[in-house]
Design a protein around this motif. Structure first.
Motif, mmCIF file in Angstrom:
data_model
loop_
_atom_site.group_PDB
_atom_site.id
_atom_site.type_symbol
_atom_site.label_atom_id
_atom_site.label_comp_id
_atom_site.label_asym_id
_atom_site.label_seq_id
_atom_site.Cartn_x
_atom_site.Cartn_y
_atom_site.Cartn_z
ATOM 1 N N VAL A 387 35.228 43.324 29.198
ATOM 2 C CA VAL A 387 36.107 44.410 28.991
ATOM 3 C C VAL A 387 36.252 45.285 30.408
ATOM 4 O O VAL A 387 37.385 45.644 31.025
ATOM 5 C CB VAL A 387 35.819 45.319 28.055
ATOM 6 C CG1 VAL A 387 36.875 46.484 27.694
ATOM 7 C CG2 VAL A 387 35.891 44.384 26.650
ATOM 8 N N SER A 388 35.189 45.558 30.954
ATOM 9 C CA SER A 388 35.313 46.467 32.292
ATOM 10 C C SER A 388 36.097 45.685 33.319
ATOM 11 O O SER A 388 36.836 46.375 34.003
ATOM 12 C CB SER A 388 33.576 46.619 32.803
ATOM 13 O OG SER A 388 33.771 47.259 33.962
ATOM 14 N N ALA A 389 35.964 44.200 33.416
ATOM 15 C CA ALA A 389 36.551 43.829 34.413
ATOM 16 C C ALA A 389 38.144 43.299 34.175
ATOM 17 O O ALA A 389 38.900 43.526 35.110
ATOM 18 C CB ALA A 389 35.936 42.152 34.592
ATOM 19 N N VAL A 390 38.365 43.219 32.731
ATOM 20 C CA VAL A 390 39.947 43.224 32.524
ATOM 21 C C VAL A 390 40.687 44.589 32.825
ATOM 22 O O VAL A 390 41.619 44.625 33.428
ATOM 23 C CB VAL A 390 40.027 43.110 31.027
ATOM 24 C CG1 VAL A 390 41.433 43.328 30.408
ATOM 25 C CG2 VAL A 390 39.552 41.672 30.570
ATOM 26 N N VAL A 391 39.830 45.702 32.565
ATOM 27 C CA VAL A 391 40.264 46.992 32.829
ATOM 28 C C VAL A 391 40.528 47.232 34.304
ATOM 29 O O VAL A 391 41.640 47.746 34.902
ATOM 30 C CB VAL A 391 39.679 48.100 32.567
ATOM 31 C CG1 VAL A 391 39.998 49.633 32.864
ATOM 32 C CG2 VAL A 391 39.502 48.241 30.769
ATOM 33 N N ALA A 392 39.668 46.781 35.061
ATOM 34 C CA ALA A 392 39.466 46.942 36.578
ATOM 35 C C ALA A 392 40.692 45.926 37.170
ATOM 36 O O ALA A 392 41.405 46.316 38.169
ATOM 37 C CB ALA A 392 38.191 46.596 37.138
ATOM 38 N N PHE A 393 40.640 44.641 36.624
ATOM 39 C CA PHE A 393 41.512 43.613 37.296
ATOM 40 C C PHE A 393 42.964 44.166 37.162
ATOM 41 O O PHE A 393 43.809 43.818 37.758
ATOM 42 C CB PHE A 393 41.330 42.377 36.480
ATOM 43 C CG PHE A 393 42.230 41.270 37.120
ATOM 44 C CD1 PHE A 393 41.760 40.633 38.253
ATOM 45 C CD2 PHE A 393 43.156 40.643 36.405
ATOM 46 C CE1 PHE A 393 42.575 39.668 38.750
ATOM 47 C CE2 PHE A 393 43.969 39.488 36.843
ATOM 48 C CZ PHE A 393 43.828 39.211 38.148
ATOM 49 N N LEU A 394 43.166 44.614 36.015
ATOM 50 C CA LEU A 394 44.790 44.988 35.515
ATOM 51 C C LEU A 394 45.219 46.107 36.553
ATOM 52 O O LEU A 394 46.275 46.262 36.861
ATOM 53 C CB LEU A 394 44.861 45.367 33.871
ATOM 54 C CG LEU A 394 44.918 44.179 33.135
ATOM 55 C CD1 LEU A 394 44.891 44.720 31.592
ATOM 56 C CD2 LEU A 394 46.142 43.346 33.309
ATOM 57 N N ARG A 395 44.131 47.224 36.628
ATOM 58 C CA ARG A 395 44.498 48.390 37.380
ATOM 59 C C ARG A 395 44.575 47.937 38.790
ATOM 60 O O ARG A 395 45.490 48.190 39.602
ATOM 61 C CB ARG A 395 43.356 49.126 37.360
ATOM 62 C CG ARG A 395 43.387 50.621 38.099
ATOM 63 C CD ARG A 395 42.273 51.399 37.926
ATOM 64 N NE ARG A 395 42.229 52.423 39.047
ATOM 65 C CZ ARG A 395 41.391 52.539 40.120
ATOM 66 N NH1 ARG A 395 40.526 51.893 40.233
ATOM 67 N NH2 ARG A 395 41.613 53.596 40.903
ATOM 68 N N THR A 396 43.558 47.121 39.598
ATOM 69 C CA THR A 396 43.757 46.908 40.687
ATOM 70 C C THR A 396 44.493 45.621 41.245
ATOM 71 O O THR A 396 44.723 45.594 42.550
ATOM 72 C CB THR A 396 42.198 46.830 41.405
ATOM 73 O OG1 THR A 396 41.622 45.964 40.664
ATOM 74 C CG2 THR A 396 41.491 48.218 41.066
ATOM 75 N N VAL A 397 45.018 44.766 40.436
ATOM 76 C CA VAL A 397 45.465 43.793 41.071
ATOM 77 C C VAL A 397 46.829 43.712 40.179
ATOM 78 O O VAL A 397 48.030 43.727 40.843
ATOM 79 C CB VAL A 397 44.856 42.495 40.487
ATOM 80 C CG1 VAL A 397 45.717 41.182 41.140
ATOM 81 C CG2 VAL A 397 43.470 42.346 41.318
ATOM 82 N N VAL A 398 46.759 43.205 39.036
ATOM 83 C CA VAL A 398 48.212 42.912 38.338
ATOM 84 C C VAL A 398 49.352 44.233 38.373
ATOM 85 O O VAL A 398 50.332 44.061 38.841
ATOM 86 C CB VAL A 398 48.001 42.629 36.723
ATOM 87 C CG1 VAL A 398 49.307 42.494 35.841
ATOM 88 C CG2 VAL A 398 46.933 41.571 36.692
ATOM 89 N N PHE A 399 48.862 45.380 37.971
ATOM 90 C CA PHE A 399 49.680 46.398 38.055
ATOM 91 C C PHE A 399 50.244 46.828 39.651
ATOM 92 O O PHE A 399 51.384 47.078 39.755
ATOM 93 C CB PHE A 399 49.138 47.596 37.295
ATOM 94 C CG PHE A 399 49.157 47.369 35.720
ATOM 95 C CD1 PHE A 399 49.912 46.519 35.029
ATOM 96 C CD2 PHE A 399 48.062 48.033 35.101
ATOM 97 C CE1 PHE A 399 49.883 46.367 33.595
ATOM 98 C CE2 PHE A 399 47.695 47.593 33.616
ATOM 99 C CZ PHE A 399 48.611 46.902 33.064
#
Length: 445
Positions: A387-399
């Motif tokens: 979950v931590s990685a999902v939040v971080a990945f969406l914040r720093t990559v996808v968005f």
């Protein structure tokens, strides 16, 4: 009086406990910024742009250090909370040795690939390419020390010695500032002097903790000794720390994309302005990261001890602190936009205006960024790396990628700056959704 992980935390006690971590992160950011300050004002605009262009690549390969530090800290603090101190020390020792080994491998890889990466990232002209190669090669040589320094900074907190971590950071930072002045202003070694000053400070930040934790009679919870490799622990460390790894890797890959877009719309001035913006943001974001880093061992300890009451207490207080801090940092950034821009590029009126505009627009991201950083760090401390990685990945990559590709097509350079704010708003929505969804599973709300 020393504050222990097992205690009940009031606002005063929590802020006292995390203060050394906040100060450590802020001071570390400031002395990291000194390189850019000296390079920009003494060496020149082109070397400054070269430093900012190549640094994201260096940071991408360095991200393994943050992964091992944050992920390993979650395991060690949880193990301490379960009452298994000897096992926690074996895990701690193993992770330090692994950090050193990985650092040596990264140094070799980085040095061998620095020139083609500089060209790939858009370095133009022989002067800019050579500055990238010189700075990057020297910095990569010090990566093993950098990884140890970062790991020890986090483990000092778990060892209930956050003040020691701060003292080491101050020693390393003062060394870096003095050597920046000596190597660039006195010896006139140019951008190579900035890199040499940095790795010298990293050596200080690594060797002092090694000596401290090797002492059998140090009074902390952790000691450096035998640490046989345990694949299961290493794998859990990587999964726990995956969010920090993702944040650092993806954040710096996105920085490369920002630089590409800025070269397209503005040129070298855009890359320089973005560098100043990152330096300004580092100081304030370091406060938020420092809080999360300092609070994580406490959260991990009480999670391991299954103390749900204290977990709720820590979560509630942390959310309030993040809200207040975000609003305050937004206000400070708006108030001091002129000062922050002028310190770095006051010598160039056009570049100053571009930079000031970037700082003012991006300030609004601070309202949301604290919650996003805390959500990712909170799930890491709960040993939920996914979950931590999902939040971080969406914040720093996808968005970030989506907004920086789309918004400039409508608002050009302003779209690049607004993309930072838009990405944090979207991340905030996701982070709050995850915190609400898992509140009953972990009993923190």
């Amino acid at each position: 009086m020393r504050i222990q992980l097992c205690e009940h935390f009031t606002y005063k006690k929590l802020l006292r406990f995390v203060f050394p971590s906040v100060a450590m992160m802020v001071f570390g950011s400031i002395y990291g910024i000194v390189d850019g300050l000296f390079v920009s004002n003494i060496v020149g605009k082109t070397p400054f742009a070269a430093l900012n262009l190549i640094y994201p690549y260096i940071a991408v390969l360095s991200a393994f250090g943050f992964m091992i530090g944050a992920g390993g800290n979650a395991i060690v603090s949880k193990t301490l909370g379960e009452g298994e101190k000897e096992k926690a020390n074996r895990y701690f020792s193993m992770l330090i040795y692994v950090s050193l080994a990985i650092g040596i491998g990264i140094a070799a890889l980085g040095i061998s690939t620095i020139r083609p990466m500089a060209v790939l990232l858009g370095a133009e002209g022989e002067e800019m390419i050579e500055n990238c190669v010189v700075y990057g090669s020297i910095i990569f040589a010090g990566i093993p020390f950098f990884m140890l320094q970062n790991a020890f900074q986090i483990f000092f907190i778990t060892a209930e010695r956050p003040n020691y971590g701060f003292y080491v950071t101050v020693a390393a930072g003062c060394g870096n500032m003095f050597l920046d002045w000596l190597f660039m202003a006195v010896f006139e070694w140019g951008i190579a002097g900035a890199a040499l000053a940095t790795i010298a400070s990293q050596f200080i930040g690594a060797i002092i903790p090694v000596v401290y934790f090797l002492r059998k009679h140090n009074s902390s919870l952790l000691h450096l000794g035998k640490g046989p490799f345990v694949w299961k622990v290493f794998w859990k460390t990587c999964t726990n720390g995956s969010s920090e790894f993702v944040s650092n890797v993806s954040g710096n890959i996105v920085a490369m994309l920002y630089n590409f877009q800025l070269m397209r719309f503005v040129g070298e001035d855009g890359v320089a302005a973005y560098g100043v913006l990152l330096y300004a943001n580092w100081i304030f974001i370091a406060i938020l990261f420092g809080y999360v880093t300092g609070a994580a061992p406490v959260i991990g300890y009480h999670f391991g001890a299954q103390n749900h009451f204290e977990l709720k207490n820590l979560f509630r207080k942390s959310m309030i602190i993040m809200g207040i801090a975000g609003a305050a940092l937004c206000g400070l950034t708006l108030a001091f936009a002129d000062v922050l821009s002028g310190i770095f590029v006051g010598y160039d009126p056009v570049l100053f205006e571009i930079t000031k505009r970037a700082v003012v627009i991006s300030a609004f991201a601070f309202i949301f960024v604290g919650f996003n950083i805390f959500a990712s760090g909170f799930f890491t401390a709960l040993n939920n790396g996914l979950v931590s990685a999902v939040v971080a990945f969406l914040r720093t990559v996808v968005f970030q990628v989506a907004t920086v590709l789309i918004l400039p097509e409508f608002w050009e350079i302003d779209g690049i700056w607004w993309s930072m704010v838009a990405a944090e708003i979207l991340s905030f929505i996701v982070a709050m959704g995850c915190l609400i969804k898992f509140r009953k599973k972990y009993h923190y709300a």
